[in-house]
Design an enzyme around this catalytic site. Structure first.
Site, PDB file in Angstrom:
ATOM      1  N   ALA A  15      -3.109  41.034  21.750  1.00  0.00           N
ATOM      2  CA  ALA A  15      -3.181  39.644  22.200  1.00  0.00           C
ATOM      3  C   ALA A  15      -2.137  39.347  23.264  1.00  0.00           C
ATOM      4  CB  ALA A  15      -2.986  38.717  21.008  1.00  0.00           C
ATOM      5  N   ALA A  16      -1.730  40.389  24.014  1.00  0.00           N
ATOM      6  CA  ALA A  16      -0.656  40.183  24.982  1.00  0.00           C
ATOM      7  C   ALA A  16      -1.169  39.845  26.373  1.00  0.00           C
ATOM      8  CB  ALA A  16       0.215  41.437  25.054  1.00  0.00           C
TER       9      ALA A  16
ATOM     10  N   ARG B 245      -8.951  35.793  33.863  1.00  0.00           N
ATOM     11  CA  ARG B 245     -10.277  35.315  34.244  1.00  0.00           C
ATOM     12  C   ARG B 245     -10.608  33.954  33.641  1.00  0.00           C
ATOM     13  NH1 ARG B 245     -12.812  41.091  32.592  1.00  0.00           N
ATOM     14  NH2 ARG B 245     -10.802  41.195  31.516  1.00  0.00           N
TER      15      ARG B 245
ATOM     16  N   GLU C  27     -13.265  53.021  32.629  1.00  0.00           N
ATOM     17  CA  GLU C  27     -13.291  51.575  32.852  1.00  0.00           C
ATOM     18  C   GLU C  27     -14.246  51.233  34.000  1.00  0.00           C
ATOM     19  OE1 GLU C  27     -11.630  49.030  30.950  1.00  0.00           O
ATOM     20  OE2 GLU C  27     -11.877  50.873  29.817  1.00  0.00           O
TER      21      GLU C  27
ATOM     22  N   ARG D  20      -9.918   5.156  14.480  1.00  0.00           N
ATOM     23  CA  ARG D  20      -8.762   6.014  14.763  1.00  0.00           C
ATOM     24  C   ARG D  20      -8.108   6.452  13.452  1.00  0.00           C
ATOM     25  NH1 ARG D  20      -5.769   2.148  18.555  1.00  0.00           N
ATOM     26  NH2 ARG D  20      -4.142   3.721  18.325  1.00  0.00           N
TER      27      ARG D  20
ATOM     28  N   TYR E 291     -10.521  -5.690  16.998  1.00  0.00           N
ATOM     29  CA  TYR E 291      -9.528  -4.632  16.827  1.00  0.00           C
ATOM     30  C   TYR E 291      -8.738  -4.922  15.566  1.00  0.00           C
ATOM     31  CZ  TYR E 291      -5.284  -2.011  16.875  1.00  0.00           C
ATOM     32  OH  TYR E 291      -4.257  -1.192  16.466  1.00  0.00           O
TER      33      TYR E 291
ATOM     34  N   ALA F  46     -16.336 -12.431  13.963  1.00  0.00           N
ATOM     35  CA  ALA F  46     -16.530 -11.711  15.220  1.00  0.00           C
ATOM     36  C   ALA F  46     -15.338 -11.932  16.149  1.00  0.00           C
ATOM     37  CB  ALA F  46     -17.807 -12.189  15.893  1.00  0.00           C
TER      38      ALA F  46
ATOM     39  N   ASN G 282      -0.706  -6.484  16.179  1.00  0.00           N
ATOM     40  CA  ASN G 282       0.172  -5.742  15.266  1.00  0.00           C
ATOM     41  C   ASN G 282       1.438  -5.250  15.944  1.00  0.00           C
ATOM     42  OD1 ASN G 282      -1.400  -4.032  16.849  1.00  0.00           O
ATOM     43  ND2 ASN G 282      -1.333  -2.367  15.369  1.00  0.00           N
TER      44      ASN G 282
END
Ligand code: UD1
Ligand code: CA
Length: 477
Positions: free
Chosen positions: A12-13, A18, A161, A339, A372, A386, A392
């Site tokens: 994984a080095a 690409r 290769e 959220r 909100y 509504a 807050n």
């Protein structure tokens, strides 16, 4: 067959050039999981005595990912000498001197390689008493891969290769998957002999094959039928194709478990998602992370749920939710934004154009339209009018709003937190609630309305409004 000890080396080095990304290639995600984690999962299932990860490019983040799931892994930092051969050489140097078993080498960018394929490779290697056994596949288009060059006898001779291959060699369609088993003694003997006189000026681990066959040692190749399992991910085109393939499999799995998926093409499901029978997923749904959906819930269309829990029979339409909990038979959306920390009780509602954050909305309570609501608790069976905003944030700190049970608040209210609204209380339309409202009280904050008669005729003479007003006066006369 003798039970020999085993080490697995995960390469994984590499930079992943690409990919053209600031994120290291092996941390790009497939079905919600980094490429390297797919490989670690299959390799870890071999239960090796030693698991080695070779890192270099962006090593800190890669190491963090490895240790997250494989805390016992041995981390090896590759030095300035480039190439897979050098990576394996340093991994072998990190193994205890007395280690005398087999070494499985896998690349962190071959995510579909599964445990069974690795197990079969290892079995074949041990049965043949080979010095090396590589996993190969015959592909219709072998472009980019190393090719397995065989002798007239059919025996493996070497690997070349793509960049170093002659035109004839490029016609070979049997490719090297980059997955191998070596005896550690073969590696210790031959790795130091590998040079870097090639198109990429790198030490290729693939040169091991030619060195071993030249020394008269046994090298076998195991060609797999499920060729797609060996596909390497080197660029974003391959990443997207792999994501598509994996998603198709995940979708089919859940269909067979009793989930209705109307449009598999536009439904994306991460691997850690969990679904119950009779869930229905409508087009354009993305289920990410550890999302869980209970029986009979209908999700979509055009909905993204991240680490979200949906209760039995709930309906979640055109919604974006992260770290939310939606109760049984609750209704969310269309066009809702939940959220983190949004918890909606059974039978509750978060309706159209409503944003919530860090809220607990009790059973049967509703926030139906254009609101909100943040840092808020709502009791049960309350209705928020509504166009309500919980103010807050005072610019420095966040404050909480507490709404009791059986509350009815009017349209277009602002709750200026911290503030409490008692059980059974009401508020009038347009109220700015700055003070606590006791249980059962009606809160009103607005000035009485005053009408200035004849204002339009006096201030906008000759306008369409003035003419309409004049006509209205004549008909009421
Ligand atoms: C490699 C093989 C090729 C094979 C293909 C299969 C070599 C020389 N070639 O080519 O024969 O067909 O995989 O997918 O091995 N890495 C390091 N250190 C390095 C360079 C790479 O650890 O110095 C790691 C990379 O992070 C990657 C893996 O080794 O996980 C393979 O490297 P990559 O550059 O992708 O090799 P390929 O060109 O794909
Ligand atoms: Ca590769």
């Amino acid at each position: 067959m003798s039970k020999r000890s085993l080490a697995v080396v995960v390469l994984a080095a590499g930079q992943g050039t690409r990919m053209k990304s600031s994120t290291p290639k092996v941390l790009h995600r497939l079905a919600g999981m980094p490429l390297i984690q797919h490989v670690l999962e299959s390799a870890g299932a071999l239960n090796p005595e030693h698991l080695v990860a070779v890192v270099r490019h962006e090593r800190d983040v890669v190491v963090a990912s490895v240790l997250d799931t494989s805390p016992a892994a041995l981390i090896v930092d590759q030095d300035d000498v480039p190439g897979t051969g050098r990576a394996v050489e340093q991994a072998v140097e990190a193994l205890p001197a007395e280690f005398d078993g087999d070494v499985v080498v896998v690349s962190a960018d071959v995510p579909f390689l599964d445990h069974a394929t690795l197990e079969a490779l290892l079995d074949q290697h041990r049965e043949a008493s080979a010095s090396a056994t590589l996993l190969s596949a015959v592909l219709p288009d072998a472009t980019g891969y190393g090719r397995v060059v065989r002798r007239a006898s059919g025996d493996v001779d070497r690997i070349v290769e793509h960049k170093d291959a002659t035109a004839d060699e490029r016609d070979v369609r049997e490719i090297n998957s980059g997955t191998y088993v070596f005896t550690v003694s073969a590696l210790r003997t031959h790795l130091p002999r590998i040079g870097s006189a090639n198109a990429q000026n790198e030490k290729y681990v693939t040169d091991m094959v030619g060195l071993l066959t030249a020394a008269g040692e046994i090298v076998a190749a195991r060609a797999v039928d499920e060729t797609w399992r060996l596909e390497g991910i080197n660029d974003r085109v391959q990443l997207a194709a792999a994501a598509r393939r994996l998603n198709d499999r995940i979708v089919e799995h859940w269909q067979r478990e009793g989930v209705s998926i109307v449009d598999p093409q536009t439904t994306w499901i991460d691997r850690d998602v969990s679904l119950s029978p009779d869930v229905e997923l409508l087009p354009g749904t993305q289920l990410r992370g550890a999302t869980y959906i209970a029986a009979g819930a209908v999700v979509g269309p055009d909905t993204t749920l991240v680490d979200t829990e949906v209760g039995e029979g709930a309906i979640v339409k055109r919604t974006d939710a992260t770290l939310a909990v939606i109760g049984a038979r609750a209704s969310v959306g269309p066009f809702a934004y939940l959220r983190p920390g949004s918890v909606l009780g059974a039978g509750g509602k978060i309706g159209t154009f409503v944003e919530t954050k860090n809220v607990e909305i009790g059973e049967g309570s509703k926030v139906p339209h254009l609101s909100y609501i943040g840092d808020t608790e709502v009791g049960r069976d309350s209705n928020i009018g509504a166009g309500t905003i919980t103010a807050n944030y005072d610019g420095v700190n966040k404050h909480r709003t507490q709404v009791g049970s059986h509350v009815r608040t009017g349209s277009h209210n602002v709750f200026v937190a911290p503030v409490r609204i008692g059980d059974g209380a009401y508020s009038g339309a347009g109220t700015v609630v700055r003070k606590d409202v006791p249980a059962g009280a009606l809160a009103l904050s607005i000035a009485p309305q005053r009408n200035a008669s004849g204002w339009v005729e006096a201030n906008r003479p000759g306008s369409a409004a003035a003419e309409a007003a004049a006509r209205a006066e004549r008909t009421t006369d």
